[in-house]
Write a protein that holds these residues in place. Sequence first.
Motif, PDB file in Angstrom:
ATOM      1  N   GLU A  58       0.831  -1.207   0.000  1.00 49.15           N
ATOM      2  CA  GLU A  58       0.000   0.000   0.000  1.00 49.15           C
ATOM      3  C   GLU A  58       0.866   1.257   0.000  1.00 49.15           C
ATOM      4  O   GLU A  58       0.439   2.307  -0.473  1.00 49.15           O
ATOM      5  CB  GLU A  58      -0.928   0.010   1.220  1.00 49.15           C
ATOM      6  N   ARG A  59       2.066   1.141   0.541  1.00 55.54           N
ATOM      7  CA  ARG A  59       2.993   2.284   0.575  1.00 55.54           C
ATOM      8  C   ARG A  59       3.824   2.367  -0.706  1.00 55.54           C
ATOM      9  O   ARG A  59       4.706   3.206  -0.804  1.00 55.54           O
ATOM     10  CB  ARG A  59       3.896   2.177   1.813  1.00 55.54           C
ATOM     11  N   GLY A  60       3.566   1.494  -1.670  1.00 60.93           N
ATOM     12  CA  GLY A  60       4.216   1.576  -2.971  1.00 60.93           C
ATOM     13  C   GLY A  60       5.436   0.698  -3.173  1.00 60.93           C
ATOM     14  O   GLY A  60       6.075   0.762  -4.216  1.00 60.93           O
ATOM     15  N   MET A  61       5.767  -0.106  -2.195  1.00 59.04           N
ATOM     16  CA  MET A  61       6.927  -0.977  -2.358  1.00 59.04           C
ATOM     17  C   MET A  61       6.619  -2.080  -3.361  1.00 59.04           C
ATOM     18  O   MET A  61       5.470  -2.489  -3.517  1.00 59.04           O
ATOM     19  CB  MET A  61       7.337  -1.557  -1.016  1.00 59.04           C
ATOM     20  N   LYS A  62       7.668  -2.550  -4.038  1.00 59.97           N
ATOM     21  CA  LYS A  62       7.539  -3.599  -5.040  1.00 59.97           C
ATOM     22  C   LYS A  62       8.190  -4.904  -4.603  1.00 59.97           C
ATOM     23  O   LYS A  62       7.852  -5.966  -5.117  1.00 59.97           O
ATOM     24  CB  LYS A  62       8.183  -3.152  -6.358  1.00 59.97           C
ATOM     25  N   VAL A  63       9.122  -4.830  -3.671  1.00 61.10           N
ATOM     26  CA  VAL A  63       9.853  -6.015  -3.208  1.00 61.10           C
ATOM     27  C   VAL A  63      10.414  -5.726  -1.820  1.00 61.10           C
ATOM     28  O   VAL A  63      10.683  -4.571  -1.480  1.00 61.10           O
ATOM     29  CB  VAL A  63      10.967  -6.406  -4.218  1.00 61.10           C
ATOM     30  N   ILE A  64      10.586  -6.785  -1.033  1.00 64.80           N
ATOM     31  CA  ILE A  64      11.126  -6.656   0.322  1.00 64.80           C
ATOM     32  C   ILE A  64      12.378  -7.513   0.445  1.00 64.80           C
ATOM     33  O   ILE A  64      12.412  -8.652  -0.026  1.00 64.80           O
ATOM     34  CB  ILE A  64      10.085  -7.075   1.377  1.00 64.80           C
ATOM     35  N   VAL A  65      13.391  -6.959   1.088  1.00 60.96           N
ATOM     36  CA  VAL A  65      14.608  -7.686   1.437  1.00 60.96           C
ATOM     37  C   VAL A  65      14.595  -7.835   2.954  1.00 60.96           C
ATOM     38  O   VAL A  65      14.512  -6.840   3.679  1.00 60.96           O
ATOM     39  CB  VAL A  65      15.877  -6.926   0.971  1.00 60.96           C
ATOM     40  N   ALA A  66      14.659  -9.075   3.428  1.00 63.28           N
ATOM     41  CA  ALA A  66      14.603  -9.353   4.865  1.00 63.28           C
ATOM     42  C   ALA A  66      15.882 -10.050   5.309  1.00 63.28           C
ATOM     43  O   ALA A  66      16.223 -11.116   4.803  1.00 63.28           O
ATOM     44  CB  ALA A  66      13.392 -10.227   5.183  1.00 63.28           C
ATOM     45  N   ALA A  67      16.582  -9.439   6.253  1.00 68.28           N
ATOM     46  CA  ALA A  67      17.840  -9.989   6.757  1.00 68.28           C
ATOM     47  C   ALA A  67      17.671 -10.429   8.207  1.00 68.28           C
ATOM     48  O   ALA A  67      17.135  -9.683   9.026  1.00 68.28           O
ATOM     49  CB  ALA A  67      18.942  -8.939   6.664  1.00 68.28           C
ATOM     50  N   ALA A  68      18.135 -11.637   8.486  1.00 70.63           N
ATOM     51  CA  ALA A  68      18.046 -12.131   9.859  1.00 70.63           C
ATOM     52  C   ALA A  68      19.064 -13.241  10.067  1.00 70.63           C
ATOM     53  O   ALA A  68      19.509 -13.880   9.117  1.00 70.63           O
ATOM     54  CB  ALA A  68      16.639 -12.658  10.148  1.00 70.63           C
ATOM     55  N   GLY A  69      19.400 -13.451  11.311  1.00 69.07           N
ATOM     56  CA  GLY A  69      20.342 -14.492  11.669  1.00 69.07           C
ATOM     57  C   GLY A  69      19.724 -15.496  12.620  1.00 69.07           C
ATOM     58  O   GLY A  69      18.586 -15.358  13.047  1.00 69.07           O
ATOM     59  N   LYS A  70      20.496 -16.521  12.907  1.00 71.19           N
ATOM     60  CA  LYS A  70      20.126 -17.618  13.801  1.00 71.19           C
ATOM     61  C   LYS A  70      18.856 -18.309  13.316  1.00 71.19           C
ATOM     62  O   LYS A  70      18.858 -18.920  12.275  1.00 71.19           O
ATOM     63  CB  LYS A  70      20.045 -17.139  15.242  1.00 71.19           C
ATOM     64  N   ALA A  71      17.741 -18.197  14.061  1.00 78.77           N
ATOM     65  CA  ALA A  71      16.499 -18.846  13.635  1.00 78.77           C
ATOM     66  C   ALA A  71      15.985 -18.241  12.335  1.00 78.77           C
ATOM     67  O   ALA A  71      15.309 -18.916  11.562  1.00 78.77           O
ATOM     68  CB  ALA A  71      15.443 -18.725  14.728  1.00 78.77           C
ATOM     69  N   ALA A  72      16.296 -16.981  12.076  1.00 79.04           N
ATOM     70  CA  ALA A  72      16.044 -16.300  10.800  1.00 79.04           C
ATOM     71  C   ALA A  72      14.611 -16.414  10.306  1.00 79.04           C
ATOM     72  O   ALA A  72      14.363 -16.674   9.134  1.00 79.04           O
ATOM     73  CB  ALA A  72      17.036 -16.786   9.740  1.00 79.04           C
ATOM     74  N   HIS A  73      13.670 -16.199  11.184  1.00 81.85           N
ATOM     75  CA  HIS A  73      12.260 -16.297  10.813  1.00 81.85           C
ATOM     76  C   HIS A  73      11.709 -15.025  10.175  1.00 81.85           C
ATOM     77  O   HIS A  73      10.594 -15.044   9.658  1.00 81.85           O
ATOM     78  CB  HIS A  73      11.412 -16.625  12.049  1.00 81.85           C
TER      79      HIS A  73
END
Length: 154
Positions: A58-73
């Motif tokens: 809704e805010r106009g984004m086209k793609v998301i990049v999600a960074a996480a470690g360990k369980a990385a959920h």
Amino acid sequence: MDEAKPLVGIIMGSTSDMPAMEPCMKQLDEFGIPYEVKVASAHRKPAEVHIWAETAHERGMKVIVAAAGKAAHLGGVVAAYTPLPVIGVPMKTSDLGGMDSLLSMVQMPSGVPVACVAINGAKNAAIEAAQIIGTSDPEVLQKIIDFKQAMAEA
């Protein structure tokens, strides 16, 4: 392209992930693709992650990049709440070198995909995000074509 409107959402579970994600932001800057950065843990701030992910399109984004470690959920939680493509960046960890993060990200249930780059592969996540945007934006597509041509000539 409206520079004030982020096309890529970058979310990470902790501020400690910021240095590893700088190549993603730098690459998006080089492509001239506006982005938004959010720090929120899937485990410590699940309601905040839910709202952010659910409203990203809704805010106009086209793609998301999600960074996480360990369980990385984080990538999977974000993917559960958004219709946008999600690219996971597994963070290198002190315990298992990032294999824990990588295996967590690639083990998504059917119907909730998260594309995944290499451990600490933030730059590739940005390039992949640009390629996704380029499927419907000729200006971004040309930047990807030019980028790949420059790599071939180097």
